[in-house]
Design a protein around this motif. Structure first.
Motif, PDB file in Angstrom:
ATOM      1  N   CYS A  49      23.291  34.252-112.246  1.00  0.00           N
ATOM      2  CA  CYS A  49      23.982  33.045-111.803  1.00  0.00           C
ATOM      3  C   CYS A  49      24.200  32.153-113.025  1.00  0.00           C
ATOM      4  CB  CYS A  49      23.160  32.306-110.758  1.00  0.00           C
ATOM      5  SG  CYS A  49      23.983  30.831-110.106  1.00  0.00           S
ATOM      6  N   ALA A  50      25.449  31.747-113.261  1.00  0.00           N
ATOM      7  CA  ALA A  50      25.787  30.885-114.390  1.00  0.00           C
ATOM      8  C   ALA A  50      26.705  29.775-113.910  1.00  0.00           C
ATOM      9  CB  ALA A  50      26.459  31.695-115.499  1.00  0.00           C
ATOM     10  N   THR A  51      26.954  28.790-114.768  1.00  0.00           N
ATOM     11  CA  THR A  51      27.782  27.646-114.406  1.00  0.00           C
ATOM     12  C   THR A  51      28.970  27.518-115.350  1.00  0.00           C
ATOM     13  OG1 THR A  51      26.609  26.085-115.845  1.00  0.00           O
ATOM     14  CG2 THR A  51      25.745  26.394-113.619  1.00  0.00           C
ATOM     15  N   TYR A  52      29.916  26.692-114.944  1.00  0.00           N
ATOM     16  CA  TYR A  52      30.984  26.247-115.839  1.00  0.00           C
ATOM     17  C   TYR A  52      30.483  24.969-116.476  1.00  0.00           C
ATOM     18  CZ  TYR A  52      35.601  25.054-117.581  1.00  0.00           C
ATOM     19  OH  TYR A  52      36.653  24.750-118.393  1.00  0.00           O
ATOM     20  N   GLN A  53      30.109  25.033-117.758  1.00  0.00           N
ATOM     21  CA  GLN A  53      29.402  23.945-118.428  1.00  0.00           C
ATOM     22  C   GLN A  53      30.376  22.875-118.922  1.00  0.00           C
ATOM     23  OE1 GLN A  53      25.955  27.086-119.976  1.00  0.00           O
ATOM     24  NE2 GLN A  53      27.260  26.093-121.474  1.00  0.00           N
ATOM     25  N   VAL A  54      30.023  21.610-118.644  1.00  0.00           N
ATOM     26  CA  VAL A  54      30.914  20.498-118.988  1.00  0.00           C
ATOM     27  C   VAL A  54      30.180  19.357-119.690  1.00  0.00           C
ATOM     28  CG1 VAL A  54      32.613  20.984-117.189  1.00  0.00           C
ATOM     29  CG2 VAL A  54      30.629  19.543-116.658  1.00  0.00           C
ATOM     30  N   HIS A  55      28.983  19.606-120.217  1.00  0.00           N
ATOM     31  CA  HIS A  55      28.207  18.586-120.939  1.00  0.00           C
ATOM     32  C   HIS A  55      27.859  17.418-120.020  1.00  0.00           C
ATOM     33  CE1 HIS A  55      29.021  20.668-124.741  1.00  0.00           C
ATOM     34  NE2 HIS A  55      30.251  20.808-124.295  1.00  0.00           N
ATOM     35  N   SER A  56      27.393  17.731-118.812  1.00  0.00           N
ATOM     36  CA  SER A  56      27.049  16.735-117.816  1.00  0.00           C
ATOM     37  C   SER A  56      25.545  16.740-117.565  1.00  0.00           C
ATOM     38  CB  SER A  56      27.776  17.048-116.501  1.00  0.00           C
ATOM     39  OG  SER A  56      27.213  18.227-115.915  1.00  0.00           O
ATOM     40  N   ASP A  57      25.112  15.934-116.577  1.00  0.00           N
ATOM     41  CA  ASP A  57      23.718  15.961-116.148  1.00  0.00           C
ATOM     42  C   ASP A  57      23.555  16.691-114.820  1.00  0.00           C
ATOM     43  OD1 ASP A  57      24.895  14.137-114.449  1.00  0.00           O
ATOM     44  OD2 ASP A  57      23.207  12.734-114.498  1.00  0.00           O
ATOM     45  N   ARG A  58      24.588  17.363-114.355  1.00  0.00           N
ATOM     46  CA  ARG A  58      24.544  17.950-113.020  1.00  0.00           C
ATOM     47  C   ARG A  58      23.651  19.186-112.983  1.00  0.00           C
ATOM     48  NH1 ARG A  58      29.245  20.539-109.113  1.00  0.00           N
ATOM     49  NH2 ARG A  58      28.094  20.214-107.183  1.00  0.00           N
ATOM     50  N   THR A  59      22.714  19.183-112.030  1.00  0.00           N
ATOM     51  CA  THR A  59      21.790  20.297-111.814  1.00  0.00           C
ATOM     52  C   THR A  59      21.979  20.824-110.408  1.00  0.00           C
ATOM     53  OG1 THR A  59      20.157  19.391-113.356  1.00  0.00           O
ATOM     54  CG2 THR A  59      19.358  20.955-111.721  1.00  0.00           C
ATOM     55  N   ILE A  60      22.005  22.147-110.269  1.00  0.00           N
ATOM     56  CA  ILE A  60      22.225  22.786-108.972  1.00  0.00           C
ATOM     57  C   ILE A  60      21.034  23.669-108.628  1.00  0.00           C
ATOM     58  CG2 ILE A  60      23.662  24.419-107.701  1.00  0.00           C
ATOM     59  CD1 ILE A  60      26.025  23.495-109.306  1.00  0.00           C
ATOM     60  N   LEU A  61      20.555  23.543-107.385  1.00  0.00           N
ATOM     61  CA  LEU A  61      19.548  24.453-106.848  1.00  0.00           C
ATOM     62  C   LEU A  61      20.264  25.664-106.280  1.00  0.00           C
ATOM     63  CD1 LEU A  61      16.517  24.904-106.100  1.00  0.00           C
ATOM     64  CD2 LEU A  61      17.059  23.816-103.909  1.00  0.00           C
ATOM     65  N   VAL A  62      19.896  26.860-106.732  1.00  0.00           N
ATOM     66  CA  VAL A  62      20.631  28.064-106.343  1.00  0.00           C
ATOM     67  C   VAL A  62      19.722  29.047-105.608  1.00  0.00           C
ATOM     68  CG1 VAL A  62      22.270  27.827-108.237  1.00  0.00           C
ATOM     69  CG2 VAL A  62      20.219  29.216-108.550  1.00  0.00           C
ATOM     70  N   GLY A  63      20.381  29.896-104.805  1.00  0.00           N
ATOM     71  CA  GLY A  63      19.688  30.924-104.046  1.00  0.00           C
ATOM     72  C   GLY A  63      20.396  32.257-104.175  1.00  0.00           C
ATOM     73  N   PRO A  64      20.023  33.251-103.388  1.00  0.00           N
ATOM     74  CA  PRO A  64      20.558  34.605-103.558  1.00  0.00           C
ATOM     75  C   PRO A  64      22.066  34.693-103.339  1.00  0.00           C
ATOM     76  CG  PRO A  64      19.286  34.435-101.524  1.00  0.00           C
ATOM     77  CD  PRO A  64      19.024  33.190-102.309  1.00  0.00           C
ATOM     78  N   GLY A  65      22.632  33.826-102.512  1.00  0.00           N
ATOM     79  CA  GLY A  65      24.058  33.887-102.260  1.00  0.00           C
ATOM     80  C   GLY A  65      24.913  33.364-103.387  1.00  0.00           C
ATOM     81  N   ASP A  66      24.270  32.790-104.411  1.00  0.00           N
ATOM     82  CA  ASP A  66      25.025  32.201-105.522  1.00  0.00           C
ATOM     83  C   ASP A  66      25.210  33.155-106.696  1.00  0.00           C
ATOM     84  OD1 ASP A  66      25.259  29.522-104.391  1.00  0.00           O
ATOM     85  OD2 ASP A  66      23.094  29.431-104.658  1.00  0.00           O
ATOM     86  N   ALA A  67      24.645  34.342-106.640  1.00  0.00           N
ATOM     87  CA  ALA A  67      24.701  35.280-107.764  1.00  0.00           C
ATOM     88  C   ALA A  67      26.082  35.901-107.899  1.00  0.00           C
ATOM     89  CB  ALA A  67      23.650  36.373-107.596  1.00  0.00           C
ATOM     90  N   ASN A  68      26.518  36.016-109.160  1.00  0.00           N
ATOM     91  CA  ASN A  68      27.733  36.760-109.514  1.00  0.00           C
ATOM     92  C   ASN A  68      28.993  36.221-108.842  1.00  0.00           C
ATOM     93  OD1 ASN A  68      26.196  38.551-111.112  1.00  0.00           O
ATOM     94  ND2 ASN A  68      25.743  39.819-109.321  1.00  0.00           N
ATOM     95  N   HIS A  69      28.978  34.949-108.412  1.00  0.00           N
ATOM     96  CA  HIS A  69      30.142  34.349-107.801  1.00  0.00           C
ATOM     97  C   HIS A  69      30.825  33.418-108.809  1.00  0.00           C
ATOM     98  CE1 HIS A  69      28.691  34.989-103.371  1.00  0.00           C
ATOM     99  NE2 HIS A  69      28.916  36.110-104.021  1.00  0.00           N
ATOM    100  N   GLU A  70      31.888  32.750-108.377  1.00  0.00           N
ATOM    101  CA  GLU A  70      32.575  31.795-109.234  1.00  0.00           C
ATOM    102  C   GLU A  70      31.597  30.729-109.707  1.00  0.00           C
ATOM    103  OE1 GLU A  70      36.405  28.754-109.115  1.00  0.00           O
ATOM    104  OE2 GLU A  70      36.071  30.204-107.507  1.00  0.00           O
ATOM    105  N   ARG A  71      31.687  30.376-110.966  1.00  0.00           N
ATOM    106  CA  ARG A  71      30.720  29.463-111.554  1.00  0.00           C
ATOM    107  C   ARG A  71      30.946  28.025-111.089  1.00  0.00           C
ATOM    108  NH1 ARG A  71      31.611  29.681-117.494  1.00  0.00           N
ATOM    109  NH2 ARG A  71      33.710  30.341-116.929  1.00  0.00           N
ATOM    110  N   PRO A  72      29.916  27.365-110.553  1.00  0.00           N
ATOM    111  CA  PRO A  72      30.044  25.956-110.212  1.00  0.00           C
ATOM    112  C   PRO A  72      30.015  25.096-111.467  1.00  0.00           C
ATOM    113  CG  PRO A  72      27.802  26.679-109.842  1.00  0.00           C
ATOM    114  CD  PRO A  72      28.589  27.905-110.220  1.00  0.00           C
ATOM    115  N   VAL A  73      30.568  23.903-111.384  1.00  0.00           N
ATOM    116  CA  VAL A  73      30.554  22.970-112.511  1.00  0.00           C
ATOM    117  C   VAL A  73      29.179  22.313-112.562  1.00  0.00           C
ATOM    118  CG1 VAL A  73      31.551  20.868-113.468  1.00  0.00           C
ATOM    119  CG2 VAL A  73      33.034  22.567-112.380  1.00  0.00           C
ATOM    120  N   ALA A  74      28.430  22.588-113.604  1.00  0.00           N
ATOM    121  CA  ALA A  74      27.078  22.042-113.775  1.00  0.00           C
ATOM    122  C   ALA A  74      26.579  22.445-115.156  1.00  0.00           C
ATOM    123  CB  ALA A  74      26.132  22.547-112.694  1.00  0.00           C
TER     124      ALA A  74
END
Length: 233
Positions: A49-74
């Motif tokens: 699981c990876a993110t689209y990095q934007v130099h922010s403070d955003r943190t995401i709690l992730v679970g099994p459904g978040d693997a290998n999907h489109e990267r969230p901004v965080a």
């Protein structure tokens, strides 16, 4: 992958590790999906699981459904899910991994903008929301060192007000520089997090091991990874 910290808790083992050029470019923005998937599986054979990095403070709690999907901004990820690899990517910025004694892990991407925005605080806060009594330790990955990190005076002065005068430095050419290493140490100390590992590598000076955007305009990226190993899942 280079192992950094390993910790056993509640019958599981948590890991922090980072890649190098030997593992291939792991940038999800630059590497074709099929090649990226193969490199990830060679490095750590679990879903990533990876993110689209934007130099922010955003943190995401992730679970099994978040693997290998489109990267969230965080810029930071936290999980308690076993056999799921959290990854942040860097080519000069500071990748930081976290482990807690209650088997939560996190990975954060801390460039100077994210550090100023509070990304490490955000990641640690999310981990402590899972268990306020947890003991959190950190591993700091390879990043650009002050001797190669020329920095604008206006931004540097603002960061000095935030983190203190010890973050001011000079490059090898005598120009103003930001000491990201010291800034990270100050922030982790403020957050009450012990840094158990500091990677000695400098992305700008160690071209055999790492990519550097600042020094060589390279698009490649290493990955800092955090995961919980559980053979029963």
């Amino acid at each position: 992958m280079q192992p950094l910290i390993q910790r056993e808790s509640q019958g599981r083992t948590s890991y922090l590790a980072h890649s190098s050029r030997l593992d291939g470019d792991l940038s999800p923005s630059m590497v074709p999906a099929k090649a990226l998937a193969a490199r990830r599986q060679r490095a750590v054979a679990h879903p990533w699981c990876a993110t689209y990095q934007v130099h922010s403070d955003r943190t995401i709690l992730v679970g099994p459904g978040d693997a290998n999907h489109e990267r969230p901004v965080a810029d930071a990820l936290v999980t308690t899910q076993p056999n799921l690899v959290l990854a942040v990517h860097a080519g000069d910025c500071v990748p930081v991994g976290f482990l807690s004694d209650t088997t939560a892990v996190a990975a954060a991407h801390a460039g100077w903008k994210g550090l100023e925005a509070g990304v490490l605080e955000s990641a640690v806060r999310r981990m402590r929301e899972l268990d306020a009594t947890s003991d959190i330790v950190a591993a700091v990955g390879p990043h650009i060192r002050a001797s190669h990190y020329e920095f604008g005076v206006k931004d540097l002065n603002r960061l000095i007000k935030r983190f203190g005068p010890s973050i001011e430095s000079q490059t090898e050419h005598g120009t103003p520089a930001l000491d990201l290493t010291t800034a990270i140490a100050i922030e982790l100390d403020r957050l009450g997090v012990q840094a158990e590992h500091w990677s000695p590598g400098c992305t700008a000076s160690d071209a055999d091991q790492y990519w550097s955007h600042r020094a060589r305009q390279e698009p490649g990226r290493i990955a800092l990874t955090a995961w919980i190993e559980d053979g029963d899942v």
